[in-house]
Design an enzyme around this catalytic site. Structure first.
Site, short mmCIF file in Angstrom:
data_model
loop_
_atom_site.label_atom_id
_atom_site.label_comp_id
_atom_site.label_asym_id
_atom_site.label_seq_id
_atom_site.Cartn_x
_atom_site.Cartn_y
_atom_site.Cartn_z
N GLU A 218 0.80 -1.23 0.00
CA GLU A 218 0.00 0.00 0.00
C GLU A 218 0.83 1.28 0.00
O GLU A 218 0.52 2.24 -0.70
CB GLU A 218 -0.93 0.05 1.23
CG GLU A 218 -2.05 -0.93 1.21
CD GLU A 218 -1.69 -2.19 1.97
OE1 GLU A 218 -2.60 -2.86 2.43
OE2 GLU A 218 -0.49 -2.51 2.10
N ASP B 242 -2.15 -5.37 3.00
CA ASP B 242 -2.38 -5.70 4.41
C ASP B 242 -3.23 -6.97 4.59
O ASP B 242 -4.10 -7.27 3.77
CB ASP B 242 -3.06 -4.53 5.14
CG ASP B 242 -2.10 -3.38 5.38
OD1 ASP B 242 -0.89 -3.60 5.30
OD2 ASP B 242 -2.57 -2.26 5.63
N ASP C 212 -5.94 -7.94 6.00
CA ASP C 212 -7.31 -7.81 6.50
C ASP C 212 -8.25 -7.62 5.32
O ASP C 212 -7.83 -7.71 4.16
CB ASP C 212 -7.42 -6.65 7.51
CG ASP C 212 -7.08 -5.30 6.90
OD1 ASP C 212 -6.73 -5.26 5.70
OD2 ASP C 212 -7.15 -4.29 7.61
N GLU D 261 -9.73 -4.92 4.10
CA GLU D 261 -9.38 -3.81 3.23
C GLU D 261 -8.16 -4.15 2.37
O GLU D 261 -8.11 -3.80 1.19
CB GLU D 261 -9.10 -2.55 4.06
CG GLU D 261 -10.33 -1.94 4.71
CD GLU D 261 -11.37 -1.47 3.70
OE1 GLU D 261 -11.00 -0.74 2.77
OE2 GLU D 261 -12.54 -1.84 3.84
N TYR E 215 0.78 -6.29 12.85
CA TYR E 215 -0.31 -5.55 12.19
C TYR E 215 -1.28 -4.99 13.22
O TYR E 215 -1.68 -5.67 14.16
CB TYR E 215 -1.04 -6.47 11.21
CG TYR E 215 -1.99 -5.71 10.31
CD1 TYR E 215 -1.51 -4.66 9.52
CD2 TYR E 215 -3.33 -6.02 10.25
CE1 TYR E 215 -2.37 -3.96 8.69
CE2 TYR E 215 -4.19 -5.32 9.43
CZ TYR E 215 -3.71 -4.29 8.65
OH TYR E 215 -4.55 -3.57 7.84
N ARG F 237 -4.43 -3.58 12.84
CA ARG F 237 -5.90 -3.67 12.72
C ARG F 237 -6.29 -5.13 12.92
O ARG F 237 -6.25 -5.92 11.99
CB ARG F 237 -6.38 -3.16 11.35
CG ARG F 237 -6.22 -1.66 11.20
CD ARG F 237 -6.87 -1.13 9.93
NE ARG F 237 -6.69 0.30 9.83
CZ ARG F 237 -5.67 0.90 9.23
NH1 ARG F 237 -4.72 0.14 8.67
NH2 ARG F 237 -5.57 2.21 9.17
N HIS G 128 -6.49 -11.64 13.57
CA HIS G 128 -5.06 -11.88 13.43
C HIS G 128 -4.46 -11.97 14.82
O HIS G 128 -5.16 -11.91 15.83
CB HIS G 128 -4.42 -10.74 12.64
CG HIS G 128 -5.09 -10.47 11.34
ND1 HIS G 128 -4.98 -11.30 10.26
CD2 HIS G 128 -5.90 -9.45 10.95
CE1 HIS G 128 -5.69 -10.82 9.26
NE2 HIS G 128 -6.27 -9.70 9.65
#
Length: 858
Positions: free
Chosen positions: A7, A80, A82, A84, A296, A298, A343
């Protein structure tokens, strides 16, 4: 060489370091596609087909990836881990396929890693997988739902409630929590009660405090001593009796550490300990993750990898000794509602590295890393061992009894490193330490004190307690909390004061409107249930288009029914719904809806571009208005007194409170008025609306003040303006007046002619060319990627980072001399990332016409 896409450029730089020259690592700069903000982007008539558009600012990033694929036929999507991140990978694959950069021969793989370390990245590259289709479908469902709610409900708000900006699927429910808490506070009526405490002495000369628990042989409840008379009776009952220690009971107790951080608990603790907002916390955590310092950020998981647990226990043993390491590792059960989106917990990637070893320069990152490191170590440490003691003291006749409580820490355990903060913390008597007290010994009375108390209303939400409540209700998910809390503040539905969230009038009106006309869609159970269904979609157990069809069927009906209502009908319903808060009973028993100013008109709810207010129905003959928070609220009209036959009023206007002489008449439609002085958005000391007096109001109404006649002709006047106090003068031959800002507010009332003439002469001698150029405080060097000087500048509203056309304000707690190039680049990237959205919206209408002309030619 395989093309790896992540990203952010910071993440790309770190990963490139681990992968070496055999890979091309590029950044997508977040999402590359989104639904264009126009009707039909989600086609409800054709199976919810979604029409995506590449943002103008993202075209160059997609083009760069496409260019790299011309020579490399392997694409690795490493966004990432997740929902998103999965969606960004899917968007990239779709966009590149559409422009034929991905061919049949192109190998496309998806990799994820929970931490940006060499081990994690290398292991991920060795275990690629396909894009997770159910996770992408969960994203598509959420994005479609948010579009359908926002794009269809917001226009209804604009038409029916002037001043309302927009509504969101989860944001509106979050706003309801804040508004309902405020209404609870307003409806709260305090209850008086008393407590009695005694300072007692031991035969060894030590003192301790005990509270009265038994009176007249009966056990006391919290509210049993209701007034001062009863409290004095209780005091005399203690003083008139001899007291002895009847029992001393010591019980062993233990305290266990809290679980390691997940997203919501990290946001809560950062808010409690540092006052950091959810967005500020996540920005700092993002930079720590991209630098490879933490896992990570989130996540809704609290489990920890076995190797991390072992490293944690080893670090504890090295730093604090073997006695702080429990016999077995602590296991924390994951509470995530959807294991596929969960996670590992948020933890340091290297347990032995404390904040001093990392040498972090950014204050937010430094504080947050230290918090994460301590919490992680503490979660695997031995429990704290305590001894809790209860001492009961009483009189021989059993009429009076007192109790003292306290505790002693026998072994600190995890408390040596970390203790979790508390929301709305109160003094805990059990935390006090008691002296040695023995059963049967006399308790010497050193003092007996009655204390008056009043019950307190529920506290306003902080960002921490709001996130906690949303989590308990099942509203939103970890990755959305920061944006939800930020959005309702950006829309000016809520303001934050002293870390507390307070609803604005427009936010209250929007909530009441939704509760009356779209109640189902702001119900906590409905929103939580929809979140659970979306979790089922991400688990592959429910079809996302079935979910959308079920939602749209009922929601479209509610939209069409409300669209037919007139504004007056809506206001009547809201006025009735808000009546208990808008028109509480008056002390004199008069009708609470009769205007207190004219005594004739009836009060009614009205709306304006700035929100709702209560006004007199006898307008324009009567101009009485007040905030919807009620009479006596901040900004309410108040008569300060009379002067020369005129009433002097304190009123609330669109741009804040002001004072006014008299009322408008046909002959004098605009009576004299003056705003209360402010600086930096806050009232100057002594000029707060609550402190306004008749004398101060008359002082303000004398503005502009004539200082005197200038030696060269023309009057010199002093006045208060938008940017503070100033003096003004114009010579007969000057085309326009000369203005000089005054440094101190009080000068506007005190400055004399000599000083004024001197200041005007200095300004005429050095008029400048508009605003003076900003002063450079520090040069950081050339931008490493794009070139151009990066500087720290002295600005009107504080220091800021300047590069090219980007100006990024420094955080309040960061000194210019402490800013490094990495910090400056992060601020520039964050600021630059916000600009394209505005440009994209502005350019869409102009970009539409040429595209339409090309089709026939083709």
């Amino acid at each position: 060489m395989p093309v790896v896409v992540v990203e952010s450029p910071a993440k790309a730089k770190t990963i490139n370091k681990y992968l070496g020259p055999n890979y091309t690592v590029l950044a997508s700069y977040g999402h590359v596609r989104d639904l264009p903000p126009k009707d039909g982007s989600v086609d409800t008539e054709h199976d919810f087909e979604m029409k995506w558009e590449i943002a103008n600012d993202s075209r160059k990033h997609v083009a760069a990836i496409a260019e790299a694929l011309k020579t490399d036929d392997e694409l690795i999507l490493a966004t990432d881990p997740d929902r998103e991140g999965e969606a960004i990978s899917w968007h990239l694959k779709e966009a590149l396929t559409k422009r034929r950069s991905i061919k049949k021969t192109t190998k496309v793989e998806r990799v994820t890693f929970n931490a940006i370390t060499k081990t994690a990245v290398t292991e991920a590259m060795a275990n690629p997988r396909d894009i997770d289709a159910p996770l992408v479908e969960a994203y598509l469902a959420r994005r479609a739902l948010d579009y359908l709610v926002g794009f269809n409900l917001s226009p209804v708000l604009w038409r029916k409630l002037p001043g309302a900006r927009s509504a969101g699927r989860v944001q509106s429910v979050c706003l309801r929590l804040i508004v309902e808490r405020e209404m609870e506070i307003e409806a709260f009526r305090p209850r008086e009660y008393w407590s009695v405490k005694a300072v007692l002495g031991t035969p060894r000369g030590q003192e301790y405090e005990a509270r009265l628990t038994v009176l007249a042989g009966e056990k006391l409840g919290k509210y049993d001593i209701a007034n001062e008379t009863q409290a004095e009776i209780a005091v005399q009952a203690i003083r008139s009796r001899d007291l002895t220690v009847q029992s001393v009971e010591a019980k062993p107790a233990s305290r266990n550490p809290s679980a390691p951080f997940m997203t919501s608990t990290l946001q809560q603790e950062a808010s409690r300990k540092f006052g950091m907002g959810a967005r500020q916390t996540m920005n700092a955590a993002q930079r720590l993750y991209e630098a490879g310092h933490i896992t990570y950020m989130r996540t809704d998981g609290i489990d920890m990898a076995r190797e991390a647990v072992d490293a944690c226990r080893a670090a504890i043993k090295d730093r604090y000794g073997a006695e702080y390491v429990p016999g077995k590792p602590r296991i924390y059960k994951n509470k995530a509602k959807n294991a596929q989106e969960a996670h590992e917990c948020i933890r340091p990637t290297e347990m032995a590295a404390d904040v001093e070893r990392l040498r972090l320069s950014d204050p937010d990152q430094r504080k947050l890393y230290d918090l994460i490191w301590k919490r992680t170590l503490a979660c695997q440490m031995e429990s704290a061992r305590l001894e809790r003691t209860t001492v009961d003291i009483g009189s021989a006749d059993g009429q009076v009894g007192l109790r003292a409580t306290g505790q002693v820490v026998l072994f600190d355990g995890f408390l040596r490193v970390y203790e979790e903060g508390r929301d709305d913390q109160v003094v805990d008597e059990d935390d006090k330490r008691l002296p040695q007290v023995m059963q049967g010994e006399k308790a010497d009375k050193r003092g007996v004190t009655p204390d008056q108390h009043f019950t307190q209303p529920p506290p306003r939400y902080t960002e921490a307690t709001l996130v906690k409540q949303m989590e308990e209700l099942g509203i939103g998910r970890p990755s959305t909390y920061a944006s939800i809390v930020t959005t309702i503040q950006d829309r000016e539905y809520v303001r934050k004061e002293q870390n507390r969230l307070i609803p604005e009038d427009k936010g209250r009106i929007v909530t009441i409107f939704l509760l009356n006309f779209f109640k189902r869609y702001v119900e906590y159970d409905f929103t939580a249930g929809l979140e659970n269904e979306l979790d089922l979609v991400s688990a592959g157990e429910e079809d996302y288009k079935d979910l959308l069809a079920k939602f749209w069927r009922d929601f479209s009906v509610a939209i069409s029914e409300t669209s037919e209502l007139r504004i007056t009908e809506v206001l009547d319903v809201l006025d009735e719904a808000l009546a208990p808060q808008l028109y509480p009973p008056r002390d004199d028993g008069s009708d609470p809806r009769i205007c207190p100013k004219c005594g004739v008109g009836k009060l009614h709810l009205k709306t304006s571009r700035t929100g709702g207010f209560v006004g007199c129905g006898n307008y324009p003959e009567c101009t009485y208005t007040r905030p919807i928070a009620g009479e006596g609220a901040e900004g309410d009209e108040r008569l300060l007194g009379t002067d020369q036959g005129d009433e002097i009023w304190l009123k609330a206007g669109r741009f804040g409170p002001y004072v006014q002489r008299g009322e408008p008449t046909p002959e004098n439609k605009k009576p004299p008025r003056a705003s209360l002085p402010k600086k930096g958005g806050a009232f100057l000391p002594g000029w707060d609306p609550a402190d306004m007096t008749l004398e101060k109001a008359l002082t303000l109404l004398t503005m502009p003040r004539i200082v005197g006649m200038h030696p060269d002709g023309g009057e010199v006047s002093a006045n208060l303006g938008r940017f503070g106090p100033y003096i003004m003068h114009q010579l007969p031959d000057e085309p326009k007046p000369v203005y000089v800002n005054l440094k101190e507010f009080q000068e506007v009332f005190e400055i004399g002619m000599n000083h004024a003439v001197e200041l005007l002469a200095q300004k005429r001698a050095n008029p400048g060319r508009g605003r003076t150029a900003a002063k450079a405080l520090q040069g950081l060097g050339e931008h490493p990627q794009s070139g151009g000087a990066v500087q720290i500048m002295e600005g009107r509203y504080g220091p800021y980072v300047k590069w090219d056309k980007v100006n990024a304000t420094l955080p309040k707690d960061v000194k210019p001399e402490d800013v490094t190039m990495d910090m400056a680049l992060a601020l520039i990237a964050e600021k630059a990332g916000k600009k394209p959205e505005k440009k994209a919206v502005a350019k869409k209408s102009t970009a539409k016409k040429p595209a339409a002309k090309k089709k026939p030619t083709k």
